[in-house]
Design an enzyme around this catalytic site. Structure first.
Site, PDB file in Angstrom:
ATOM      1  N   LYS A  17      13.243   4.399  -7.363  1.00  0.00           N
ATOM      2  CA  LYS A  17      13.240   5.614  -6.528  1.00  0.00           C
ATOM      3  C   LYS A  17      12.652   5.322  -5.142  1.00  0.00           C
ATOM      4  O   LYS A  17      13.261   5.639  -4.125  1.00  0.00           O
ATOM      5  CB  LYS A  17      12.419   6.732  -7.210  1.00  0.00           C
ATOM      6  CG  LYS A  17      12.924   7.116  -8.588  1.00  0.00           C
ATOM      7  CD  LYS A  17      12.120   8.238  -9.195  1.00  0.00           C
ATOM      8  CE  LYS A  17      10.701   7.855  -9.567  1.00  0.00           C
ATOM      9  NZ  LYS A  17      10.565   6.883 -10.663  1.00  0.00           N
TER      10      LYS A  17
ATOM     11  N   ARG B 281       8.951  16.832 -12.572  1.00  0.00           N
ATOM     12  CA  ARG B 281       8.993  16.005 -13.782  1.00  0.00           C
ATOM     13  C   ARG B 281       8.843  16.831 -15.040  1.00  0.00           C
ATOM     14  O   ARG B 281       8.695  16.269 -16.125  1.00  0.00           O
ATOM     15  CB  ARG B 281       7.848  14.983 -13.755  1.00  0.00           C
ATOM     16  CG  ARG B 281       8.048  13.964 -12.704  1.00  0.00           C
ATOM     17  CD  ARG B 281       7.120  12.798 -12.916  1.00  0.00           C
ATOM     18  NE  ARG B 281       7.048  12.082 -11.664  1.00  0.00           N
ATOM     19  CZ  ARG B 281       6.951  10.782 -11.568  1.00  0.00           C
ATOM     20  NH1 ARG B 281       6.887  10.045 -12.627  1.00  0.00           N
ATOM     21  NH2 ARG B 281       6.895  10.221 -10.384  1.00  0.00           N
TER      22      ARG B 281
ATOM     23  N   ARG C 240       6.039  -5.678  -9.517  1.00  0.00           N
ATOM     24  CA  ARG C 240       5.978  -4.907  -8.258  1.00  0.00           C
ATOM     25  C   ARG C 240       4.698  -5.218  -7.475  1.00  0.00           C
ATOM     26  O   ARG C 240       3.622  -5.349  -8.029  1.00  0.00           O
ATOM     27  CB  ARG C 240       6.009  -3.408  -8.549  1.00  0.00           C
ATOM     28  CG  ARG C 240       5.742  -2.596  -7.277  1.00  0.00           C
ATOM     29  CD  ARG C 240       6.003  -1.143  -7.384  1.00  0.00           C
ATOM     30  NE  ARG C 240       5.575  -0.546  -8.616  1.00  0.00           N
ATOM     31  CZ  ARG C 240       6.048   0.614  -9.085  1.00  0.00           C
ATOM     32  NH1 ARG C 240       6.946   1.267  -8.393  1.00  0.00           N
ATOM     33  NH2 ARG C 240       5.621   1.103 -10.207  1.00  0.00           N
TER      34      ARG C 240
ATOM     35  N   ARG D  66      -0.435  -1.874  -8.122  1.00  0.00           N
ATOM     36  CA  ARG D  66      -0.897  -0.539  -8.527  1.00  0.00           C
ATOM     37  C   ARG D  66      -1.684  -0.594  -9.824  1.00  0.00           C
ATOM     38  O   ARG D  66      -1.342  -1.384 -10.708  1.00  0.00           O
ATOM     39  CB  ARG D  66       0.321   0.384  -8.710  1.00  0.00           C
ATOM     40  CG  ARG D  66       0.602   1.207  -7.487  1.00  0.00           C
ATOM     41  CD  ARG D  66       1.907   1.916  -7.540  1.00  0.00           C
ATOM     42  NE  ARG D  66       2.122   2.699  -8.754  1.00  0.00           N
ATOM     43  CZ  ARG D  66       3.208   3.448  -8.953  1.00  0.00           C
ATOM     44  NH1 ARG D  66       4.132   3.526  -8.018  1.00  0.00           N
ATOM     45  NH2 ARG D  66       3.377   4.119 -10.064  1.00  0.00           N
TER      46      ARG D  66
ATOM     47  N   ARG E  52       3.972   5.565 -19.628  1.00  0.00           N
ATOM     48  CA  ARG E  52       4.687   6.352 -18.601  1.00  0.00           C
ATOM     49  C   ARG E  52       6.123   6.618 -19.036  1.00  0.00           C
ATOM     50  O   ARG E  52       6.669   7.703 -18.811  1.00  0.00           O
ATOM     51  CB  ARG E  52       4.653   5.603 -17.259  1.00  0.00           C
ATOM     52  CG  ARG E  52       3.290   5.693 -16.578  1.00  0.00           C
ATOM     53  CD  ARG E  52       3.043   4.565 -15.600  1.00  0.00           C
ATOM     54  NE  ARG E  52       3.996   4.493 -14.511  1.00  0.00           N
ATOM     55  CZ  ARG E  52       4.113   3.441 -13.698  1.00  0.00           C
ATOM     56  NH1 ARG E  52       3.340   2.389 -13.854  1.00  0.00           N
ATOM     57  NH2 ARG E  52       4.990   3.456 -12.724  1.00  0.00           N
TER      58      ARG E  52
END
Ligand code: AP5
Length: 303
Positions: free
Chosen positions: A97, A173, A208, A237, A248
């Site tokens: 995203k 969400r 990431r 992160r 998640r």
């Protein structure tokens, strides 16, 4: 006396978006859903003119509001502007995203509003909301609505989002978040859903990296930093571990269907498992079609 739509007027138009003609890469595919005129709201302009779908997909019927019934004529100026785009982008954690939002923003100039980024900014600021948010984010859970809903609504209401259009990333969400947004009058023109297989998602999360200076998203394998200097300052992160991404994903699966059901009529499904340029090409087709539909509808309105 003539009723006029001035050069600054905007008109909300029904449209059909067909994105399955995309063909820049054989590996790219798009499972499009057609956005039918009958499925989009016809919103009256503040000049009492609206378009209403009458059952024929090629034709729209002009409808005058009760307030304008005394006007003998309509005059629509050809220079009327196309209303800014309102886009939502959704998908599982690490479906791409944020990466796609960078590309969309660059080409279309929309204001990118990412719920996760707003929450991380609260955490960095050390606010009470930030502290509460972090407790939930560490467990892979949704942050409570009383924190998220107001935060997103306020950002969407700011003048830059209203003037340039918005690109909402990672919100809503849950059904309650979607309902709250609707209540405040924020409805998307297009809901982009990125589809990526689960094993790919885990690999993307673990690899990431983020550049704290530019905010750019990297991946150690798929999108490595351009220079050693950038590589040296990249961060990870706190929720980007294999263990946390599984939590998640569980939260995502639990909520996603309820959200999708609300936006079914304006949803376009995009294959997010190909490289980022090919993912963007699919999205680009959908957005270009949307703008073209609006421009041509404005043109025929002015003719
Ligand atoms: P959030 O920050 O929104 O995280 P997320 O939804 O889990 O999504 P990500 O940001 O992890 O991934 P992405 O889809 O943006 O992928 P990216 O482009 O970075 O939310 C974090 C937490 O905040 C939530 O868990 C929740 O607790 C809370 N929260 C957020 N919103 C909330 C809400 N509305 N309500 C309540 N709580 C909320 O890409 C990932 C990696 O893949 C990158 O390394 C990238 O380089 C790489 N990549 C991207 N595209 C490709 C491609 N096509 N090919 C190869 N690699 C690719």
């Amino acid at each position: 006396m003539a009723t006029m739509i001035s050069s600054s007027s905007t008109v909300n138009l029904p449209m059909t978006v067909k994105t399955n003609s995309f063909s820049t890469s054989p590996s790219s595919s798009i499972n499009s859903k057609h956005i039918l005129p009958s499925q989009l709201p016809c919103t009256p302009t503040n000049h009492g003119l609206s378009l209403r779908y009458d059952g024929n997909p090629l034709r729209c019927r002009h409808r005058r509001s009760p307030q304008s019934t005394n006007s003998a004529n309509f005059q629509v100026l050809a220079s009327a502007t196309v209303e800014p785009l309102k886009i939502m982008i959704s998908g599982a954690p690490a479906s791409g995203k944020g990466t796609q939002c960078e590309l969309i923003k660059e080409k279309y100039g929309l204001v990118h509003i990412a719920a996760g980024d707003l929450l991380r900014a609260e955490i960095a600021a050390g606010s009470e909301n930030g502290k509460r948010a972090k407790e939930h984010m560490e467990k892979g859970q949704l942050v409570p609505d009383e924190i998220v809903v107001t935060m997103v609504k306020e950002r969407l209401s700011q003048p830059d989002s209203q003037e340039n259009g918005w690109l909402l990333d990672g919100y809503p969400r849950s059904l309650s978040q979607a309902t709250a947004l609707k209540k405040y009058g924020f409805q998307p023109d297009l809901f982009i859903l990125l589809e990526v297989p689960e094993d790919t998602l885990v690999e993307r999360v673990v690899g990431r990296r983020l550049d704290p200076v530019t905010g750019k998203i990297y991946h150690v394998k798929y999108s490595p930093p351009e220079t050693d200097e950038i590589a040296a300052r990249l961060t990870k992160r706190f929720d980007d571990t294999e263990e946390k991404v599984k939590l998640r994903l569980k939260t995502h699966h639990h909520n996603v269907e309820a959200v999708l059901s609300l936006y079914e009529d304006v949803t376009v499904e995009v294959n997010g498992s190909v490289n980022k340029e090919d993912v963007f090409a699919q999205i680009d087709v959908a957005l270009t079609n949307l703008l073209e539909q609006r421009k041509s509808a404005l043109g025929s309105l002015a003719a």
